[in-house]
Design a protein around this motif. Structure first.
Motif, PDB file in Angstrom:
ATOM      1  N   LEU A  14       0.833  -1.235  -0.052  1.00  0.00           N
ATOM      2  CA  LEU A  14      -0.058  -0.051   0.114  1.00  0.00           C
ATOM      3  C   LEU A  14       0.959   1.195   0.118  1.00  0.00           C
ATOM      4  CD1 LEU A  14      -2.642  -1.383   2.490  1.00  0.00           C
ATOM      5  CD2 LEU A  14      -3.116  -0.061  -0.053  1.00  0.00           C
ATOM      6  N   VAL A  15       1.859   1.076   0.717  1.00  0.00           N
ATOM      7  CA  VAL A  15       2.905   2.404   0.850  1.00  0.00           C
ATOM      8  C   VAL A  15       3.437   2.683  -0.656  1.00  0.00           C
ATOM      9  CG1 VAL A  15       4.856   3.254   1.600  1.00  0.00           C
ATOM     10  CG2 VAL A  15       3.247   2.432   3.346  1.00  0.00           C
ATOM     11  N   LYS A  16       3.875   1.384  -1.312  1.00  0.00           N
ATOM     12  CA  LYS A  16       4.593   1.582  -2.512  1.00  0.00           C
ATOM     13  C   LYS A  16       3.388   2.285  -3.604  1.00  0.00           C
ATOM     14  CE  LYS A  16       6.649  -1.066  -6.179  1.00  0.00           C
ATOM     15  NZ  LYS A  16       6.302  -0.403  -7.266  1.00  0.00           N
ATOM     16  N   ALA A  17       2.308   1.629  -3.381  1.00  0.00           N
ATOM     17  CA  ALA A  17       1.118   1.825  -4.280  1.00  0.00           C
ATOM     18  C   ALA A  17       0.747   3.446  -4.328  1.00  0.00           C
ATOM     19  CB  ALA A  17      -0.194   0.924  -3.974  1.00  0.00           C
ATOM     20  N   THR A  18       0.950   4.077  -3.077  1.00  0.00           N
ATOM     21  CA  THR A  18       0.528   5.549  -2.775  1.00  0.00           C
ATOM     22  C   THR A  18       1.899   6.233  -3.369  1.00  0.00           C
ATOM     23  OG1 THR A  18      -0.356   4.895  -0.577  1.00  0.00           O
ATOM     24  CG2 THR A  18       0.382   7.184  -0.895  1.00  0.00           C
ATOM     25  N   ILE A  19       2.886   6.079  -3.261  1.00  0.00           N
ATOM     26  CA  ILE A  19       3.904   6.710  -3.852  1.00  0.00           C
ATOM     27  C   ILE A  19       3.755   6.646  -5.472  1.00  0.00           C
ATOM     28  CG2 ILE A  19       6.557   6.654  -4.280  1.00  0.00           C
ATOM     29  CD1 ILE A  19       6.799   5.665  -1.600  1.00  0.00           C
ATOM     30  N   ASP A  20       3.547   5.247  -5.917  1.00  0.00           N
ATOM     31  CA  ASP A  20       3.269   5.185  -7.347  1.00  0.00           C
ATOM     32  C   ASP A  20       1.810   5.957  -7.849  1.00  0.00           C
ATOM     33  OD1 ASP A  20       5.493   3.592  -7.240  1.00  0.00           O
ATOM     34  OD2 ASP A  20       4.463   1.905  -7.552  1.00  0.00           O
ATOM     35  N   GLU A  21       0.915   5.975  -7.201  1.00  0.00           N
ATOM     36  CA  GLU A  21      -0.412   6.428  -7.675  1.00  0.00           C
ATOM     37  C   GLU A  21      -0.176   8.088  -7.629  1.00  0.00           C
ATOM     38  OE1 GLU A  21      -3.737   6.565  -9.278  1.00  0.00           O
ATOM     39  OE2 GLU A  21      -2.614   4.723  -8.943  1.00  0.00           O
ATOM     40  N   ILE A  22       0.658   8.662  -6.445  1.00  0.00           N
ATOM     41  CA  ILE A  22       0.691  10.067  -6.324  1.00  0.00           C
ATOM     42  C   ILE A  22       1.727  10.596  -7.505  1.00  0.00           C
ATOM     43  CG2 ILE A  22       1.924  11.796  -5.183  1.00  0.00           C
ATOM     44  CD1 ILE A  22       1.140  10.359  -2.707  1.00  0.00           C
ATOM     45  N   GLY A  23       2.717   9.784  -7.833  1.00  0.00           N
ATOM     46  CA  GLY A  23       3.353   9.866  -9.007  1.00  0.00           C
ATOM     47  C   GLY A  23       2.694   9.711 -10.380  1.00  0.00           C
ATOM     48  N   ALA A  24       1.953   8.927 -10.456  1.00  0.00           N
ATOM     49  CA  ALA A  24       0.955   9.014 -11.826  1.00  0.00           C
ATOM     50  C   ALA A  24       0.310   9.976 -11.995  1.00  0.00           C
ATOM     51  CB  ALA A  24       0.400   7.562 -11.898  1.00  0.00           C
ATOM     52  N   THR A  25      -0.384  10.705 -10.980  1.00  0.00           N
ATOM     53  CA  THR A  25      -1.203  11.689 -11.035  1.00  0.00           C
ATOM     54  C   THR A  25      -0.586  12.995 -10.736  1.00  0.00           C
ATOM     55  OG1 THR A  25      -2.070  11.682  -8.613  1.00  0.00           O
ATOM     56  CG2 THR A  25      -3.255  10.220 -10.300  1.00  0.00           C
ATOM     57  N   GLY A  26       0.512  12.946  -9.892  1.00  0.00           N
ATOM     58  CA  GLY A  26       1.130  14.358  -9.645  1.00  0.00           C
ATOM     59  C   GLY A  26       0.459  14.991  -8.749  1.00  0.00           C
ATOM     60  N   THR A  27      -0.442  14.265  -7.775  1.00  0.00           N
ATOM     61  CA  THR A  27      -1.190  15.076  -6.821  1.00  0.00           C
ATOM     62  C   THR A  27      -1.602  14.111  -5.846  1.00  0.00           C
ATOM     63  OG1 THR A  27      -3.299  16.532  -6.552  1.00  0.00           O
ATOM     64  CG2 THR A  27      -3.351  15.007  -8.305  1.00  0.00           C
ATOM     65  N   LEU A  28      -1.997  14.852  -4.530  1.00  0.00           N
ATOM     66  CA  LEU A  28      -2.576  13.968  -3.758  1.00  0.00           C
ATOM     67  C   LEU A  28      -4.150  13.684  -3.659  1.00  0.00           C
ATOM     68  CD1 LEU A  28      -1.133  15.539  -0.401  1.00  0.00           C
ATOM     69  CD2 LEU A  28      -0.454  13.721  -1.286  1.00  0.00           C
ATOM     70  N   ASP A  29      -4.637  14.248  -4.838  1.00  0.00           N
ATOM     71  CA  ASP A  29      -5.948  13.880  -5.226  1.00  0.00           C
ATOM     72  C   ASP A  29      -6.235  12.637  -5.921  1.00  0.00           C
ATOM     73  OD1 ASP A  29      -8.845  14.749  -5.227  1.00  0.00           O
ATOM     74  OD2 ASP A  29      -8.606  15.568  -7.169  1.00  0.00           O
ATOM     75  N   VAL A 103       8.702   9.578  -6.675  1.00  0.00           N
ATOM     76  CA  VAL A 103       9.437   9.877  -5.230  1.00  0.00           C
ATOM     77  C   VAL A 103       9.231  11.626  -5.278  1.00  0.00           C
ATOM     78  CG1 VAL A 103      11.400  10.023  -3.547  1.00  0.00           C
ATOM     79  CG2 VAL A 103      10.600   8.127  -4.834  1.00  0.00           C
ATOM     80  N   VAL A 104       9.589  12.185  -6.352  1.00  0.00           N
ATOM     81  CA  VAL A 104       9.664  13.633  -6.539  1.00  0.00           C
ATOM     82  C   VAL A 104       8.368  14.233  -6.379  1.00  0.00           C
ATOM     83  CG1 VAL A 104      10.128  15.493  -8.131  1.00  0.00           C
ATOM     84  CG2 VAL A 104      11.802  13.681  -8.082  1.00  0.00           C
ATOM     85  N   SER A 105       7.267  13.386  -6.928  1.00  0.00           N
ATOM     86  CA  SER A 105       5.967  13.869  -6.626  1.00  0.00           C
ATOM     87  C   SER A 105       5.637  13.896  -5.412  1.00  0.00           C
ATOM     88  CB  SER A 105       5.025  13.180  -7.528  1.00  0.00           C
ATOM     89  OG  SER A 105       5.208  13.304  -8.936  1.00  0.00           O
ATOM     90  N   ALA A 106       5.727  12.708  -4.726  1.00  0.00           N
ATOM     91  CA  ALA A 106       5.572  12.540  -3.153  1.00  0.00           C
ATOM     92  C   ALA A 106       6.140  13.694  -2.310  1.00  0.00           C
ATOM     93  CB  ALA A 106       6.120  11.157  -2.566  1.00  0.00           C
ATOM     94  N   TRP A 107       7.409  13.891  -2.796  1.00  0.00           N
ATOM     95  CA  TRP A 107       8.065  15.340  -2.044  1.00  0.00           C
ATOM     96  C   TRP A 107       7.252  16.347  -2.375  1.00  0.00           C
ATOM     97  CZ3 TRP A 107      11.306  15.782   2.042  1.00  0.00           C
ATOM     98  CH2 TRP A 107      12.075  14.598   2.281  1.00  0.00           C
TER      99      TRP A 107
END
Length: 193
Positions: A14-29, A103-107
């Motif tokens: 789930l943590v990895k998926a969260t990072i990947d999903e934020i990276g794919a969308t570029g947002t916390l939305d 990771v950049v998107s998450a930061w």
């Protein structure tokens, strides 16, 4: 020997998926449902493990900060002098792992989230204090009473140049960005000596 349960495996997924999903969308939305689907679990299970989406995002950032901390520790293992230690701390922030797109998107989203979320602000404060503490510890023997000001300057350079390099990866590579911070560090040290 105790059997490793599925919970740690699913949490990590789930943590990895969260990072990947934020990276794919570029947002916390993003939704917990999309994160859970990417992790191959139900959204109910994601909520069971983490509660709200914010907790899932904070767990992802703790993971990223742990990887950063591990990079710092690895660099410090071979450092012999305060200057070597400073180089290790600075270079850790510009390692390739920290510049993976997700990771950049998450930061970047982490910095934004810290403006409105008390939990994200606390986690950001922990990161900033650790960075500052590491820098001050090794700057004191080199610049004396100017260590705190020098540490603030170096920390600002690390964060600022990271954001610039992350937003325009074609402008410079991470290692040359780290070298820019190190050159400024050497200039600050030279001013005192």
């Amino acid at each position: 020997m105790p059997k490793l349960g599925m919970e740690p495996i699913r949490r990590a997924a789930l943590v990895k998926a969260t990072i990947d999903e934020i990276g794919a969308t570029g947002t916390l939305d993003v939704t917990v449902s999309r994160i859970a689907k990417r992790a191959g679990v139900s959204s109910a299970l994601a909520h069971h493990y983490f509660g709200a989406k914010e907790e899932l995002f904070l767990a992802a950032m703790r993971h990223i900060l742990t990887l950063y901390g591990d990079a710092v520790k690895t660099g410090l293992e071979t450092a012999k002098t305060p200057h070597d230690r400073l180089q290790a701390v600075i270079r850790a922030g510009f390692e390739a792992e920290q510049f993976r797109g997700h990771v950049v998107s998450a930061w970047l989203n982490f910095y934004v989230a810290a403006q409105t979320s008390a939990s994200a602000q606390r986690l950001l404060t922990v990161y900033q204090r650790r960075l500052r503490s590491n820098l001050i510890h090794d700057l004191r023997p080199l610049v004396g009473t100017r260590a705190e000001v020098a540490a603030e300057t170096v920390a600002a350079l690390i964060d600022g140049l990271y954001i610039r390099a992350a937003l325009d990866p074609s402008a410079s590579d991470p290692s040359s960005t780290a070298e820019r911070v190190l050159k400024m560090l050497d200039l600050m040290i030279a001013e005192v000596t």
